[in-house]
Design an enzyme around this catalytic site. Sequence first.
Site, short mmCIF file in Angstrom:
data_model
loop_
_atom_site.label_atom_id
_atom_site.label_comp_id
_atom_site.label_asym_id
_atom_site.label_seq_id
_atom_site.Cartn_x
_atom_site.Cartn_y
_atom_site.Cartn_z
N LYS A 187 168.13 59.84 90.53
CA LYS A 187 167.02 59.14 90.82
C LYS A 187 165.71 59.64 90.25
O LYS A 187 165.16 60.60 90.81
CB LYS A 187 166.70 59.36 92.37
CG LYS A 187 165.95 58.33 93.01
CD LYS A 187 165.45 58.65 94.58
CE LYS A 187 164.20 59.54 94.32
NZ LYS A 187 163.28 59.17 93.20
N GLU A 263 163.32 73.39 91.52
CA GLU A 263 161.79 73.82 90.67
C GLU A 263 160.77 73.01 91.48
O GLU A 263 160.73 71.87 91.33
CB GLU A 263 162.10 73.13 89.49
CG GLU A 263 161.55 74.13 88.36
CD GLU A 263 159.98 73.59 88.26
OE1 GLU A 263 159.21 74.00 88.62
OE2 GLU A 263 159.88 72.56 87.39
N CYS A 297 153.69 71.62 87.03
CA CYS A 297 153.59 72.63 87.93
C CYS A 297 153.45 73.94 87.20
O CYS A 297 153.04 74.92 87.98
CB CYS A 297 154.98 72.76 88.66
SG CYS A 297 156.42 72.52 87.54
N GLU A 394 147.91 73.10 94.86
CA GLU A 394 148.10 72.72 93.16
C GLU A 394 147.08 71.53 93.04
O GLU A 394 147.05 70.54 93.84
CB GLU A 394 149.48 71.85 93.30
CG GLU A 394 150.50 72.90 92.53
CD GLU A 394 151.81 72.45 92.25
OE1 GLU A 394 152.35 71.72 93.00
OE2 GLU A 394 152.26 72.56 91.14
P1 ADP Z 1 155.05 64.62 93.82
O1 ADP Z 1 154.32 64.91 94.79
O2 ADP Z 1 154.80 65.38 92.41
O3 ADP Z 1 155.13 63.10 93.54
P2 ADP Z 1 157.35 64.72 95.06
O4 ADP Z 1 158.30 65.84 95.61
O5 ADP Z 1 157.02 63.75 96.12
O6 ADP Z 1 156.21 65.25 94.23
O7 ADP Z 1 158.45 63.86 94.19
C1 ADP Z 1 159.53 64.26 93.30
C2 ADP Z 1 160.76 63.52 93.59
O8 ADP Z 1 161.22 63.66 94.55
C3 ADP Z 1 160.36 62.06 93.12
O9 ADP Z 1 161.53 61.57 92.51
C4 ADP Z 1 160.38 61.24 94.72
O10 ADP Z 1 160.69 60.14 94.39
C5 ADP Z 1 161.34 62.29 95.25
N1 ADP Z 1 161.21 62.35 96.69
C6 ADP Z 1 160.13 62.13 97.50
N2 ADP Z 1 160.15 62.15 98.69
C7 ADP Z 1 161.56 62.37 98.94
C8 ADP Z 1 162.50 62.63 99.91
N3 ADP Z 1 161.98 62.67 101.27
N4 ADP Z 1 163.76 63.02 99.89
C9 ADP Z 1 164.18 62.83 98.47
N5 ADP Z 1 163.54 62.84 97.22
C10 ADP Z 1 162.19 62.54 97.58
#
Ligand code: ADP
Length: 501
Positions: A187, A263, A297, A394
């Site tokens: 995804k 990560e 990061c 961050e």
């Molecule tokens: P950022 O703040 O850098 O966008 P996220 O952790 O929100 O970081 O996003 C990183 C990845 O995790 C993206 O692919 C996002 O769609 C996915 N993501 C966000 N929320 C969830 C969740 N609750 N469960 C699984 N994946 C998630």
Amino acid sequence: MTAVANSPVREIISSIHTDLFIDGRWSPAASGDRFDVLNPATGERLAQVADADTADARRAIETAAAHQAGWAATSPRNRSEILYRAYQLIIDRADEIASVMTAEMGKPFAEARGEVAYGAEFFRWFAEEAVRIGGDHTTTGDGGHRIVVSRQPVGPCILITPWNFPLAMGTRKIGPAVAAGCTMVLKPAELTPLTTLLLADILVEAGLPAGVLNVVTTSDPSTVVTEWMDSGLARKISFTGSTEVGKILLRQAAGTVMRTSMELGGNAPFIVCADADIPRAVDGLMVAKMRNTGQACTAANRVFVHRSVIDEFTEAFAAKMSALKVGDGAAEGTQVGPLVEPKAVGKVAALVDDAVAKGAQIVCGGSPIEGPGSFYPPTVLTGVGLDADLVHTEIFGPVAAIIPFGDAQNPLDPAADDEVVTLANDTQWGLVAYLFSQDVDRCARLSAALEAGMVGVNTGLVSNPAAPFGGVKESGLGREGGRVGIEEFLDMKYTASPIRP
Ligand code: ADP
């Protein structure tokens, strides 16, 4: 700002499949829903991609599970050659891929080209690793039994990637999974799915069999990923993203005792000692701070500079920062692109305002650039107090927060080393630390004391496919790349048998 609208990137994007890629076929989401992908430099819509929900997620993970045994039985050489062909195709199509990344994520075209080279290398590296999966053969102490240790693919994997390195974060996970013989559901981040969809096409062209890689785009990551986590069909998750989401996934992984690679976030200290080569440290910080407009990061988040060199350092660094050309990453000469979305500008602006309210001074930049597009200028703050929010958050933007340490009158006082190590380690994160000093003993001592998975000594760049990338503390679990990268996708199996029945 018409560069993207009129350029061939429109044509490239219109040729990218925007449906779900499951079992080797492209198909719309069951609901028929789609969501927009926007260009952060202009705000304009680039494409609409399939918006998956639970039913699509279920179909994808069932497909990955159904193909696991067959894929694991393929030869390592076959898997290696697929990766190698994909590596070559990425290099051949570097401009095309880079322009898609610039359009959906914002990074300047030259930087996107750099990411293409970096991202492709993961496929070449893991093409080489696929045929080197080893084991061990020994006997029990009494000589009576054989101990054979082999490695097997861990099983169907869930791969979740972030938006900041749309190509490299995909290849860094797909590469070892393919090499190890794992099937996968992937995804991509909802802000930048197009590069991943293009990558899926490249892997098909390289000969990856149907069902091995399944790509699911969604605007509702939690629903899709929870379906996968709870399916009982996945054996591993590899996630790159925020610590907050990583913790949710770790809790979910406990439900089926799934292998995890995480990560997560960072809060990198960048230390300039009194004996540093200042021009080199300035150049190092330009890389460590400004790569991807600070949206990494690994970005230097807290810049600790010894008081005896702070004026010289700040002046030279601010001169370079203020000379950077900000604009649409697709336009000629742009060095700093937009932030990924308008919300990001608001977050960076609030952090800067908070630091200033708590006593920091603005040397350059310091307030958002008016739209269209999500722009924030290169910014240097000095005299940042330890109570400022950006010291504990961050920043994910082009803001360098300079914090003094040590005694200006006594540059060689070893107490300064202890002081800066304590400051640097005062965070829940531990991904990377950067250290500039010309004293080899000081470098060795400080790198040993810094709580980080990676240390850049007199360099502002640590990312490399040949190196084990990853952090300690709340920055994550496991390593990506290097010799150990493939281990994350392999289970060890020990077989005992009597030598003389
Ligand atoms: P950022 O703040 O850098 O966008 P996220 O952790 O929100 O970081 O996003 C990183 C990845 O995790 C993206 O692919 C996002 O769609 C996915 N993501 C966000 N929320 C969830 C969740 N609750 N469960 C699984 N994946 C998630």
